[in-house]
Enzyme design. Structure first.
Site, PDB file in Angstrom:
ATOM      1  CE  LYS A   1      -6.053  -8.388  -5.537  1.00  0.00           C
ATOM      2  NZ  LYS A   1      -5.893  -7.980  -4.262  1.00  0.00           N
TER       3      LYS A   1
ATOM      4  CE  LYS B   1      -4.235  -1.931   1.661  1.00  0.00           C
ATOM      5  NZ  LYS B   1      -5.130  -2.260   2.598  1.00  0.00           N
TER       6      LYS B   1
ATOM      7  CE  LYS C   1     -10.687  -0.387  -2.866  1.00  0.00           C
ATOM      8  NZ  LYS C   1     -10.486  -1.678  -2.752  1.00  0.00           N
TER       9      LYS C   1
HETATM   10  P1  ADP Z   1      -8.826  -4.107  -3.954  1.00  0.00           P
HETATM   11  O1  ADP Z   1      -7.511  -4.931  -4.431  1.00  0.00           O
HETATM   12  O2  ADP Z   1      -9.568  -3.740  -5.226  1.00  0.00           O
HETATM   13  O3  ADP Z   1      -8.475  -3.079  -3.024  1.00  0.00           O
HETATM   14  P2  ADP Z   1      -9.683  -5.160  -1.329  1.00  0.00           P
HETATM   15  O4  ADP Z   1      -8.286  -5.201  -1.036  1.00  0.00           O
HETATM   16  O5  ADP Z   1     -10.686  -4.300  -0.779  1.00  0.00           O
HETATM   17  O6  ADP Z   1      -9.874  -5.383  -2.967  1.00  0.00           O
HETATM   18  O7  ADP Z   1     -10.226  -6.694  -1.355  1.00  0.00           O
HETATM   19  C1  ADP Z   1     -11.449  -7.103  -0.662  1.00  0.00           C
HETATM   20  C2  ADP Z   1     -11.636  -8.575  -0.570  1.00  0.00           C
HETATM   21  O8  ADP Z   1     -11.779  -8.724  -1.990  1.00  0.00           O
HETATM   22  C3  ADP Z   1     -10.611  -9.253  -0.169  1.00  0.00           C
HETATM   23  O9  ADP Z   1     -11.181 -10.386   0.789  1.00  0.00           O
HETATM   24  C4  ADP Z   1      -9.915  -9.527  -0.960  1.00  0.00           C
HETATM   25  O10 ADP Z   1      -9.160 -10.967  -0.713  1.00  0.00           O
HETATM   26  C5  ADP Z   1     -10.857 -10.192  -2.184  1.00  0.00           C
HETATM   27  N1  ADP Z   1     -10.260  -9.464  -3.810  1.00  0.00           N
HETATM   28  C6  ADP Z   1     -10.065  -8.409  -3.988  1.00  0.00           C
HETATM   29  N2  ADP Z   1      -9.447  -8.487  -5.296  1.00  0.00           N
HETATM   30  C7  ADP Z   1      -9.273  -9.864  -5.647  1.00  0.00           C
HETATM   31  C8  ADP Z   1      -9.061 -10.606  -6.683  1.00  0.00           C
HETATM   32  N3  ADP Z   1      -8.678  -9.981  -7.769  1.00  0.00           N
HETATM   33  N4  ADP Z   1      -9.040 -11.735  -6.732  1.00  0.00           N
HETATM   34  C9  ADP Z   1      -9.609 -12.562  -5.787  1.00  0.00           C
HETATM   35  N5  ADP Z   1     -10.029 -11.823  -4.596  1.00  0.00           N
HETATM   36  C10 ADP Z   1      -9.833 -10.462  -4.503  1.00  0.00           C
HETATM   37  N1  TRP Z   2      -8.798  -6.403   5.598  1.00  0.00           N
HETATM   38  C1  TRP Z   2      -9.796  -6.876   4.984  1.00  0.00           C
HETATM   39  C2  TRP Z   2      -9.614  -6.144   3.375  1.00  0.00           C
HETATM   40  O1  TRP Z   2      -9.018  -5.112   3.159  1.00  0.00           O
HETATM   41  C3  TRP Z   2     -11.094  -6.229   5.518  1.00  0.00           C
HETATM   42  C4  TRP Z   2     -11.184  -6.760   6.855  1.00  0.00           C
HETATM   43  C5  TRP Z   2     -11.050  -5.996   7.948  1.00  0.00           C
HETATM   44  C6  TRP Z   2     -11.629  -8.190   7.233  1.00  0.00           C
HETATM   45  N2  TRP Z   2     -11.483  -6.727   9.139  1.00  0.00           N
HETATM   46  C7  TRP Z   2     -11.781  -8.100   8.858  1.00  0.00           C
HETATM   47  C8  TRP Z   2     -11.543  -9.365   6.760  1.00  0.00           C
HETATM   48  C9  TRP Z   2     -11.770  -9.206   9.447  1.00  0.00           C
HETATM   49  C10 TRP Z   2     -12.056 -10.241   7.279  1.00  0.00           C
HETATM   50  C11 TRP Z   2     -11.986 -10.261   8.741  1.00  0.00           C
HETATM   51  O2  TRP Z   2     -10.365  -6.672   2.695  1.00  0.00           O
END
Ligand code: ADP
Ligand code: TRP
Length: 322
Positions: free
Chosen positions: A190, A110, A193
């Site tokens: 992957k 990040k 967003k």
């Molecule tokens: P982003 O990568 O778009 O910021 P997040 O980190 O908010 O997405 O992911 C939210 C949830 O969706 C998590 O449990 C993450 O593992 C799943 N996820 C996000 N992108 C993918 C992907 N490309 N393939 C599989 N799971 C994903």
């Molecule tokens: N960190 C997770 C994500 O970015 C969101 C999250 C916060 C979460 N607390 C959690 C997921 C507890 C599972 C369990 O997607």
């Protein structure tokens, strides 16, 4: 069995979120007592516009409900409506080795993407551990990129139990659907967003068509067989099409005679028809002002009823209070 998962309200849902995590979470509603929440405390590490944060929380709640989350069956709430989780997070942080957090990929990723390197961002897995442990969760459905955080959670629970009493905290299990562990984005990386390569669940038809038609392909002539390896269209199609339709597309690649434009059209149709019923439900939910807030506040009440006694148990065990 108690199932728990959270999603950050940091943008509209995409196919990666849906197939990587949500679909499994929705299916698990039938198998146990599910606790699903909107991780707004976590999103504060990246969103510092109050109106945008509130709007994102509302949008995500509507998306989740439109996709099939049943508020009668599971506890659906906003993370910050249960502030007890912050106190548990502090207690956990006192047994968290710095090295454990330093090894977490998500912080480094990040920061590399330009999110400010705050303490909150660094300590994010500790808050996530508190989220899971305060509800005594057994199973945590997440995408593969969150697996490490569930492992940190297990480590911290074990440490607390060793220091303050066996059985004090339940050790949770991650649940990762391996076949869709990583959903590819429009560019083959992957889907995320932060890479600007997403297909949204509730995308308008015009932009959706444009995105799919622009998926990069190679320059194999129409009449030739098309390579199936490194295809971006095929793995996406597999997620949204029936097995028979997927096999047909695979065979059409191998046979040749059909151009990429045709495959993209099939992908577009399958994406649209998969999410059309949810799109309809979304509009109905949106029209019912007050519904989402009612669901979330009822969920918060139930969640607090579980969180409070857990926190009390831990406070007593570690020596806080009289
Ligand atoms: P982003 O990568 O778009 O910021 P997040 O980190 O908010 O997405 O992911 C939210 C949830 O969706 C998590 O449990 C993450 O593992 C799943 N996820 C996000 N992108 C993918 C992907 N490309 N393939 C599989 N799971 C994903
Ligand atoms: N960190 C997770 C994500 O970015 C969101 C999250 C916060 C979460 N607390 C959690 C997921 C507890 C599972 C369990 O997607």
């Amino acid at each position: 069995m108690r199932i728990l998962s959270g999603l950050q309200p940091s943008g509209r849902l995409h196919l990666g979120n849906y197939f990587g995590m949500m679909e499994a979470a929705l299916r698990l509603q039938q198998e146990g007592e599910a606790f699903y929440f909107i991780a707004d405390y976590h999103s504060l590490t990246s969103i510092q516009q109050p109106d945008a944060l509130r709007q994102n929380v509302r949008d995500l709640a509507i998306d989740f409900l439109a996709c099939g989350l049943d508020p009668e069956r599971c506890v659906f709430f906003r993370q910050s409506d249960v502030p007890e989780v912050c106190e548990l997070s502090w207690i956990l942080s006192t047994v968290t080795p710095m090295g454990l957090l330093e090894r977490c990929h998500s912080y480094k990723d990040k920061v590399a993407r330009g999110i400010p390197a705050s303490h909150g961002l660094f300590a994010y897995p500790v808050l996530m551990a508190a989220d899971i442990l305060i509800y005594d969760a057994d199973v945590v459905p997440v995408g593969r990129d969150q697996k490490q955080h569930v492992e940190v959670t297990r480590d911290l629970a074990i440490k607390i139990n060793e220091a303050f009493g066996e059985g004090l905290l339940k050790i949770p299990e991650p649940r990762i659907r391996e076949e869709t562990a990583v959903v590819p984005g429009l560019d083959g990386q992957k889907m995320s967003k932060s890479y600007n390569n997403t297909i949204g669940l509730f995308e308008d038809p015009g932009p959706l068509k444009k995105k799919i038609m622009r998926i990069p392909t190679d320059s194999t002539p129409v009449e030739d067989p098309k390579p199936t390896e490194n295809s971006i269209i095929l793995p996406l199609y597999q997620l949204v099409a029936s097995e028979a339709d997927y096999q047909t597309m695979l065979a059409d690649h191998q046979r040749g005679g059909i151009g990429y434009g045709d495959f993209k059209k099939r992908l577009l149709e399958a994406v649209t028809s998969t999410f059309a019923p949810m799109q309809e439900r979304r509009q109905a939910i949106e029209a019912d002002t007050g519904y989402v807030e009612r669901v979330l506040s009822k969920g918060a009440e139930k969640a607090r009823q579980v969180a409070r006694p857990t926190l009390e148990r831990i406070r007593r065990a570690v020596g806080l209070g009289a």
